[in-house]
Motif scaffolding. Structure first.
Motif, PDB file in Angstrom:
ATOM      1  N   THR A 170      57.600 -72.035 -35.681  1.00  0.00           N
ATOM      2  CA  THR A 170      57.099 -70.694 -35.377  1.00  0.00           C
ATOM      3  C   THR A 170      57.679 -69.668 -36.341  1.00  0.00           C
ATOM      4  O   THR A 170      56.953 -68.839 -36.905  1.00  0.00           O
ATOM      5  CB  THR A 170      57.484 -70.294 -33.935  1.00  0.00           C
ATOM      6  OG1 THR A 170      56.963 -71.251 -33.023  1.00  0.00           O
ATOM      7  CG2 THR A 170      56.945 -68.918 -33.582  1.00  0.00           C
TER       8      THR A 170
ATOM      9  N   LEU B  73      53.594 -57.406 -35.611  1.00  0.00           N
ATOM     10  CA  LEU B  73      52.339 -57.960 -36.109  1.00  0.00           C
ATOM     11  C   LEU B  73      51.282 -56.871 -36.241  1.00  0.00           C
ATOM     12  O   LEU B  73      50.557 -56.804 -37.240  1.00  0.00           O
ATOM     13  CB  LEU B  73      51.845 -59.059 -35.173  1.00  0.00           C
ATOM     14  CG  LEU B  73      50.561 -59.788 -35.584  1.00  0.00           C
ATOM     15  CD1 LEU B  73      50.752 -60.486 -36.924  1.00  0.00           C
ATOM     16  CD2 LEU B  73      50.146 -60.785 -34.512  1.00  0.00           C
TER      17      LEU B  73
ATOM     18  N   ALA C  98      59.107 -66.508 -32.116  1.00  0.00           N
ATOM     19  CA  ALA C  98      58.183 -65.385 -32.294  1.00  0.00           C
ATOM     20  C   ALA C  98      58.560 -64.191 -31.437  1.00  0.00           C
ATOM     21  O   ALA C  98      58.314 -63.044 -31.810  1.00  0.00           O
ATOM     22  CB  ALA C  98      56.758 -65.828 -31.963  1.00  0.00           C
TER      23      ALA C  98
ATOM     24  N   TRP D 261      51.317 -73.404 -33.621  1.00  0.00           N
ATOM     25  CA  TRP D 261      52.106 -73.013 -34.785  1.00  0.00           C
ATOM     26  C   TRP D 261      52.114 -74.085 -35.864  1.00  0.00           C
ATOM     27  O   TRP D 261      52.114 -73.767 -37.062  1.00  0.00           O
ATOM     28  CB  TRP D 261      53.525 -72.645 -34.364  1.00  0.00           C
ATOM     29  CG  TRP D 261      53.564 -71.358 -33.605  1.00  0.00           C
ATOM     30  CD1 TRP D 261      53.720 -71.195 -32.257  1.00  0.00           C
ATOM     31  CD2 TRP D 261      53.402 -70.039 -34.146  1.00  0.00           C
ATOM     32  NE1 TRP D 261      53.666 -69.856 -31.928  1.00  0.00           N
ATOM     33  CE2 TRP D 261      53.471 -69.128 -33.062  1.00  0.00           C
ATOM     34  CE3 TRP D 261      53.209 -69.546 -35.426  1.00  0.00           C
ATOM     35  CZ2 TRP D 261      53.356 -67.751 -33.239  1.00  0.00           C
ATOM     36  CZ3 TRP D 261      53.096 -68.164 -35.612  1.00  0.00           C
ATOM     37  CH2 TRP D 261      53.175 -67.289 -34.524  1.00  0.00           C
TER      38      TRP D 261
ATOM     39  N   MET E 210      58.413 -60.637 -33.333  1.00  0.00           N
ATOM     40  CA  MET E 210      57.227 -59.808 -33.216  1.00  0.00           C
ATOM     41  C   MET E 210      57.401 -58.532 -32.409  1.00  0.00           C
ATOM     42  O   MET E 210      56.525 -57.676 -32.415  1.00  0.00           O
ATOM     43  CB  MET E 210      56.070 -60.636 -32.633  1.00  0.00           C
ATOM     44  CG  MET E 210      55.586 -61.716 -33.569  1.00  0.00           C
ATOM     45  SD  MET E 210      55.094 -61.063 -35.194  1.00  0.00           S
ATOM     46  CE  MET E 210      54.768 -62.576 -36.094  1.00  0.00           C
TER      47      MET E 210
ATOM     48  N   SER F 136      55.634 -67.564 -39.239  1.00  0.00           N
ATOM     49  CA  SER F 136      55.577 -66.110 -39.116  1.00  0.00           C
ATOM     50  C   SER F 136      56.089 -65.439 -40.385  1.00  0.00           C
ATOM     51  O   SER F 136      55.487 -64.474 -40.878  1.00  0.00           O
ATOM     52  CB  SER F 136      56.404 -65.639 -37.914  1.00  0.00           C
ATOM     53  OG  SER F 136      55.922 -66.211 -36.715  1.00  0.00           O
TER      54      SER F 136
END
Length: 326
Positions: A78, A278, A36, A155, A40, A82
């Motif tokens: 993860t 995000l 992540a 997750w 992100m 995502s």
């Protein structure tokens, strides 16, 4: 270009490297919330959507060469979660093409399930027979899980719940919801403030959208909404989105719908660089909800129009019957 650079290095490693080097790469990708971190903090959703599949395939290549490394499996969980949420599930929610919506929801479900299975296999390496034990006795199984596994719990649980959200009439998935929910409730038990309110954001949707028979409770959804806003200091765009879509829409509360989305639209996306991507995606979702309100909220004058139309038609029927008509 950071993501592209990382993917290039990973692909080079996959052509052949030592066990020690594989472990170093696996360890590096497993830290700090898994994959992540490099997903992100990017600010270009289109670029990430294009590059991420290659990175995820590189993860799978590493897993194939280093199958006993639980951390890289957690990182894959993860990454796939995502990707499913940001670039498939969102598109399914916002497309108006019925056939495409169905296709995307099923694709998102499959991607979530891939993520879930990587997460569960990571737990299996840490706690042998984890999946069988979880199916038999949830509480006893999760009592063994350590606080250091909190990211993996989150997750894996989010992937599992995401799969069900995309395919709610799948009874096999529905029967496993208690297990998925338990993973996320365990996160809340270990750290109620996890992810700066991430668990509360999930619980808004869970309590707000589930039927009472599966634990739904609008009052609890409101409590977690208020808590998510408080923990994030009012910067959680997701909290507003989740509450509006789960509660305001269900209640057809137009004033609340407008008010909360107006607040969410003013939250800056660049205040926390670690989750910039995000925030950008969530901001796009807010704009979509505002611009397409008529898809979610029935206009306030619609009921009056329908009532008048019915009364007019009803009157015609009465007049017809009175004069012997059919």
């Amino acid at each position: 270009m950071r993501l592209f650079f990382l993917v290039s290095i990973l692909v080079l490693f996959l052509s052949g490297c030592s066990k020690m080097m594989l472990n170093k790469v696996s360890n590096g990708l497993s830290g700090g919330g898994g994959s992540a971190s490099f997903i992100m903090n990017d600010d270009d959703p289109e670029f990430v959507a294009t590059a991420l599949p290659l990175a995820l395939k590189a993860f799978e290549g590493i897993i194939e060469k280093n199958p006993k490394h639980a951390g890289i499996r957690g990182a894959a969980a993860t990454g796939f979660t995502s990707y499913a949420y940001a670039f498939i599930h969102y598109n399914a929610d916002t497309t108006s093409d019925a056939a495409e919506k169905k296709r995307l929801y099923l694709r998102a479900r499959n991607m979530y399930l891939r993520a879930r299975d990587y997460g569960l296999s990571a737990f299996e390496l840490k706690y042998p027979n984890f999946q069988k034990d979880l199916a038999k006795d949830i509480d006893a199984t999760l009592a063994k899980v350590k606080a250091t596994d909190i990211d993996l719990l989150y997750w894996t649980g989010m992937a599992w719940m995401g799969a069900f959200t995309c395919d709610k009439f799948n009874m096999r998935l529905a029967l496993t919801v208690p297990q998925a929910k338990a993973l996320l409730f365990k996160v809340a038990e270990l750290n109620p403030d996890y992810g700066n309110g991430a668990i509360d954001e999930f619980l808004i949707t869970f309590y707000g959208s589930m039927p009472p028979s599966m634990g739904g409770n609008p009052e609890k959804a409101k409590e977690h909404f208020e808590r998510a806003v408080q923990i994030s200091d009012g910067k959680s765009i997701s909290a507003y989105i989740n509450f509006v879509t789960a509660i305001s829409v269900a209640n057809q509360n137009e004033e609340e719908y407008d008010s909360l989305l107006n607040v969410a639209s003013k939250i800056k996306v660049d205040e926390d660089p670690s989750v910039k991507l995000l925030k950008i995606l969530q901001n796009q979702r807010v704009k979509y909800l505002i611009e397409n309100k008529d898809m979610f909220i029935i206009p306030s004058d619609f009921a009056t129009f329908e009532e008048e139309e019915f009364e007019e038609e009803h009157g015609k029927i009465e007049k017809t019957e009175k004069f012997g008509g059919k």
